[in-house]
Design a protein around this motif. Sequence first.
Motif, PDB file in Angstrom:
ATOM      1  N   VAL A  57       0.856  -1.179   0.000  1.00 41.26           N
ATOM      2  CA  VAL A  57       0.000   0.000   0.000  1.00 41.26           C
ATOM      3  C   VAL A  57       0.897   1.236   0.000  1.00 41.26           C
ATOM      4  O   VAL A  57       1.683   1.446   0.927  1.00 41.26           O
ATOM      5  N   LEU A  58       0.798   2.039  -1.064  1.00 48.68           N
ATOM      6  CA  LEU A  58       1.581   3.264  -1.199  1.00 48.68           C
ATOM      7  C   LEU A  58       0.720   4.438  -0.748  1.00 48.68           C
ATOM      8  O   LEU A  58      -0.242   4.805  -1.425  1.00 48.68           O
ATOM      9  N   LYS A  59       1.050   5.024   0.404  1.00 50.63           N
ATOM     10  CA  LYS A  59       0.239   6.090   0.987  1.00 50.63           C
ATOM     11  C   LYS A  59       0.899   7.444   0.740  1.00 50.63           C
ATOM     12  O   LYS A  59       2.081   7.628   1.046  1.00 50.63           O
ATOM     13  N   VAL A  60       0.143   8.374   0.190  1.00 47.33           N
ATOM     14  CA  VAL A  60       0.665   9.700  -0.130  1.00 47.33           C
ATOM     15  C   VAL A  60       0.758  10.544   1.138  1.00 47.33           C
ATOM     16  O   VAL A  60      -0.259  10.849   1.782  1.00 47.33           O
ATOM     17  N   ILE A  61       2.005  10.917   1.507  1.00 45.82           N
ATOM     18  CA  ILE A  61       2.255  11.791   2.663  1.00 45.82           C
ATOM     19  C   ILE A  61       3.261  12.843   2.198  1.00 45.82           C
ATOM     20  O   ILE A  61       4.475  12.624   2.237  1.00 45.82           O
ATOM     21  N   PRO A  62       2.779  14.015   1.743  1.00 46.33           N
ATOM     22  CA  PRO A  62       3.681  15.008   1.146  1.00 46.33           C
ATOM     23  C   PRO A  62       4.683  15.635   2.118  1.00 46.33           C
ATOM     24  O   PRO A  62       5.809  15.957   1.726  1.00 46.33           O
ATOM     25  N   ASP A  63       4.287  15.819   3.369  1.00 43.06           N
ATOM     26  CA  ASP A  63       5.141  16.532   4.325  1.00 43.06           C
ATOM     27  C   ASP A  63       6.184  15.604   4.947  1.00 43.06           C
ATOM     28  O   ASP A  63       5.832  14.547   5.501  1.00 43.06           O
ATOM     29  N   PRO A  64       7.475  15.967   4.888  1.00 45.49           N
ATOM     30  CA  PRO A  64       8.539  15.092   5.424  1.00 45.49           C
ATOM     31  C   PRO A  64       8.380  14.759   6.905  1.00 45.49           C
ATOM     32  O   PRO A  64       8.568  13.612   7.310  1.00 45.49           O
ATOM     33  N   GLN A  65       8.047  15.773   7.724  1.00 43.95           N
ATOM     34  CA  GLN A  65       7.904  15.512   9.152  1.00 43.95           C
ATOM     35  C   GLN A  65       6.710  14.602   9.432  1.00 43.95           C
ATOM     36  O   GLN A  65       6.738  13.792  10.359  1.00 43.95           O
ATOM     37  N   SER A  66       5.667  14.723   8.618  1.00 44.76           N
ATOM     38  CA  SER A  66       4.514  13.834   8.779  1.00 44.76           C
ATOM     39  C   SER A  66       4.882  12.394   8.459  1.00 44.76           C
ATOM     40  O   SER A  66       4.352  11.456   9.065  1.00 44.76           O
ATOM     41  N   ARG A  67       5.809  12.200   7.518  1.00 45.82           N
ATOM     42  CA  ARG A  67       6.266  10.835   7.208  1.00 45.82           C
ATOM     43  C   ARG A  67       6.994  10.240   8.407  1.00 45.82           C
ATOM     44  O   ARG A  67       6.832   9.052   8.720  1.00 45.82           O
TER      45      ARG A  67
END
Length: 560
Positions: free
Chosen positions: A252-262
Amino acid sequence: MNKPFIRQRRLISSLTLTLLVVVLVVAGCSNNGQSSNSTNAANTGNEQQQSTSAGDAAKEQALKVAISADAGLDQLDAGTYKGSMTVHAMIYDGLVEYGEKGEIKPALAESWEISEDGKVYTFHLRQGVKFSDGTPFNAEAVKFSFERWIKDPANTLNVATSLEALEVVDEHTVTMNFSKSYYPFLTELSFARPVRIISPSAVEPAGDVNGQFVSPIGTGAWMAESYKAEQEAVLVANPYYWGEKPKLTKIVLKVIPDPQSRVMALQSGDIDIAGGQLGKIPVESIPVIEGDASLSLERTPGTNSHFMIFNYDTPALQELNVRKAINLAINKASIVNDLMNGIGSEATGLFPMTVPYVTESNQTWYGFEPEEAKRLLAEAGYGEADGEGVVSKSGEPLELNLVLQQAEFPEWKPFAELIQSELQEIGIRVNLQVLEPNAYYDALWKTREYDLILYRTYDDAYNPHSFLLSLFHATGETPAVVWSDAKLEALIDQAVGTTNLEERQTAYDSIFAQMYEQAMFAAIYFPDDVLVRSQRVAGYKAGYTTFTPIFWNQLNVGEQ
């Protein structure tokens, strides 16, 4: 269900319907004359169903991966540059594969021969391979795939511009005839796109080279199951895959644009893997990750480098001693240890050792010797420093403008500030200009409005040949971008044109020596590729390219 995946799942749907009918008939027959036991039978059936569901759940091996941008499954046509390059490489195979340090390995082509003049390539295709929808892979599929993209004027790959004919010899053999000898043809055929093979049934009308793309159907280990734009893409194992079967059943490839959120998603367990080109991990978060027992930091030497370009039209930079002095004034160890938390290494040339034809013997560059730098400036005629510590020549202070951008490479700002400080120590004033990406690339490629500019080399399969041709070689009437040098360009032509491995290595040795002797740029930093995984992820092995950062088929997951 999304339209691009309808055809590939029709067979599954019809089989499911057939099984349902059979189950209903059998269930009806079983109930005849057994009304007294109907409740017990129903309970037993429920227990069995629950047991089966639990067993299926136990067998499922699902991995959650953070990506910084949408995977674009609805436009993941093998013959385009659209969608995630990583997902291209997971769904579609090429004729060949890029291995460690550029070794070209078999993929859909089991073997190949190259003519003595280097212009004719004959590929012997793997037999018994099927696409993920069950249709056969063969020579006609290769021809179909190439004909869909090869004539597009936008394709500047040499394998496209130099291909004169692609012929089907038989069901499992194709030949490619090129207009010139160029050893990186095979390297280009290993790219993630647009050279990979798509099923003729992936377009409508099926088999029409001008048909409309409908679904991403390849021979790779993975196939598309579902897709929610800007949210997630789900891949499942291809049941027809010809190679090493994946241990995972789903990614599952989940889109998380923000680095800190990753990083926070890793810590919370919402995702299992992040990093690399999929979605970079901030350097400042490395100590936090290293202190988290539930996570593992995976570091692999990268294939690109960061360096500083000299504008050869700037009078001061036309002097060799000035270019050498700038190199000698930069403390590359401080960049690695103080600015990058020890991630990466000091640049010892244009390319790191992970790049083909780079060897210990041809890796030579300038160390950190500020006093020698001052001596070279004096030798070049730059006299006593003024009240601000800036040296001058013929009344002109040695002042340079350094251009950079932060949007894509936030680390460049601290790099530039350190370089500014260190060059001031030897008497060179540096003015920093931070530009937006569009203005930055205009300065680099079009206007050349800089004295110094930070840049990076390409990655893996594009090095060293493609980068050298793009930035150190004239293109038509347009002079080289980084440094214009006729001797260097002749050596690059010799390297890419020869079919003899020893001659090629000798040419590259001479290229790197010429760069060092003329101090054509300032080497700065070799980054590591950094990925972070949950401790529940086992079987991790780093890949050899940015588009295959992990050997996905070897991964499996369990409880932490």
